[in-house]
Design an enzyme around this catalytic site. Sequence first.
Site, PDB file in Angstrom:
ATOM      1  CG  ASP A   1      -2.008  -1.015   1.167  1.00 24.55           C
ATOM      2  OD1 ASP A   1      -2.313  -1.472   0.049  1.00 24.55           O
ATOM      3  OD2 ASP A   1      -2.574  -1.363   2.222  1.00 24.55           O
TER       4      ASP A   1
ATOM      5  N   GLY B   1      -3.227  -5.691   0.295  1.00 25.20           N
ATOM      6  CA  GLY B   1      -3.776  -6.760  -0.539  1.00 25.20           C
ATOM      7  C   GLY B   1      -4.911  -7.393   0.231  1.00 25.20           C
TER       8      GLY B   1
ATOM      9  CG  ASN C   1      -5.263  -5.919   3.839  1.00 21.57           C
ATOM     10  OD1 ASN C   1      -4.077  -5.799   4.084  1.00 21.57           O
ATOM     11  ND2 ASN C   1      -5.911  -5.118   3.021  1.00 21.57           N
TER      12      ASN C   1
ATOM     13  CG  ASN D   1     -18.436  -3.115  -0.702  1.00 24.03           C
ATOM     14  OD1 ASN D   1     -19.016  -3.238  -1.784  1.00 24.03           O
ATOM     15  ND2 ASN D   1     -17.237  -2.560  -0.626  1.00 24.03           N
TER      16      ASN D   1
ATOM     17  CG  LEU E   1     -25.168  -2.757   5.225  1.00 28.14           C
ATOM     18  CD1 LEU E   1     -26.457  -2.777   6.038  1.00 28.14           C
ATOM     19  CD2 LEU E   1     -25.471  -2.672   3.735  1.00 28.14           C
TER      20      LEU E   1
ATOM     21  CG  ASP F   1      -7.195   5.248   6.152  1.00 26.13           C
ATOM     22  OD1 ASP F   1      -7.998   4.900   5.262  1.00 26.13           O
ATOM     23  OD2 ASP F   1      -5.959   5.151   6.028  1.00 26.13           O
TER      24      ASP F   1
ATOM     25  CG  ASP G   1      -9.544  -6.381   2.966  1.00 26.59           C
ATOM     26  OD1 ASP G   1     -10.411  -6.955   2.287  1.00 26.59           O
ATOM     27  OD2 ASP G   1      -8.687  -5.626   2.474  1.00 26.59           O
TER      28      ASP G   1
ATOM     29  CB  SER H   1      -6.051   0.830  10.976  1.00 28.06           C
ATOM     30  OG  SER H   1      -6.711  -0.023  10.056  1.00 28.06           O
TER      31      SER H   1
END
Length: 307
Positions: free
Chosen positions: A13, A39, A43, A185, A222, A247, A253, A292
Amino acid sequence: MSQIVVVGACMIDLISYVPRFPQMGETLHGTEFRMGYGGKGANQAIMAAKLGSKVVMVSKVGDESFGAGTLENFKKNGVSTSFVYKSKEEFSGVAPIFVTPKGENSIVIVSGSNNKLTAMEIEKASNEIKQSSYLICQLEIEVELSLIALRLAKKLGVSTILNPAPARSSLPEEIYKLTDIFCPNESEAELLTGKKINSMTDIEEMAKQFVTAGAKSVIITLGENGCYVLSNGVGKHISANKVSVVDSTGAGDAFVGALAHFLDLGIDIFESSKRASAVATMSVQGKGTQSSFPERDQLPSELLKGK
């Protein structure tokens, strides 16, 4: 608890924090840059491992510094790399990412070495898959390779989770029939069904459409509104806590990896989805993707208990 196998992509990333998304042809000053490991497959593997699952990754990286760093990152987080292969033909996959102050993101994927993974290399992991409770696939590698992995899992009696991301407008009919838990999603669900989401009723109808196509259970994530779960004819909306988003990169993931972990503990799909949503909600409060993802000691003890 047995183990989880993830077949999918590894990416580096390249994250730029920007005041807004740039316009066509515009050069924009960013405020911060970070590089991290990502990826979708990687992840999801890292998230499940951080929660305590035994995880095996099946993927391909470049034979350079990015690839070496990816392997080291897996090992540091307890993910088995016995089936992470190296390509001498292609550079490791990269994902340049723009993130706005609202936490919104825009991502470009250059798959690189991920496109060099072969059916034979997936099949070499048959014994690991056979010993697993769940196999997870996504669509960052070739769809046919995900199909091969899903077919192999079903042949071996292993439950399957498919996260149909990045979004596509259509999928082979067989892929639904091979999937125990289909987890898109909102935008992916809209693209696959050709319909727009304007209400919870629309989401319910989309979930039913995926079940009709062959998926055993469906979870539509959602974002800040949690997720909708349809399993064995029972549908339920699971809400998420409202938080300040820093973020949102990798939140989906985090959800999928956490979901597999809780399911592997023997927790039912509704409670597992609720807990996975809580983990994903924690992830959006930090910067980066895997960086994170919460560690076990950052989570409430109640969230980590088995059934």
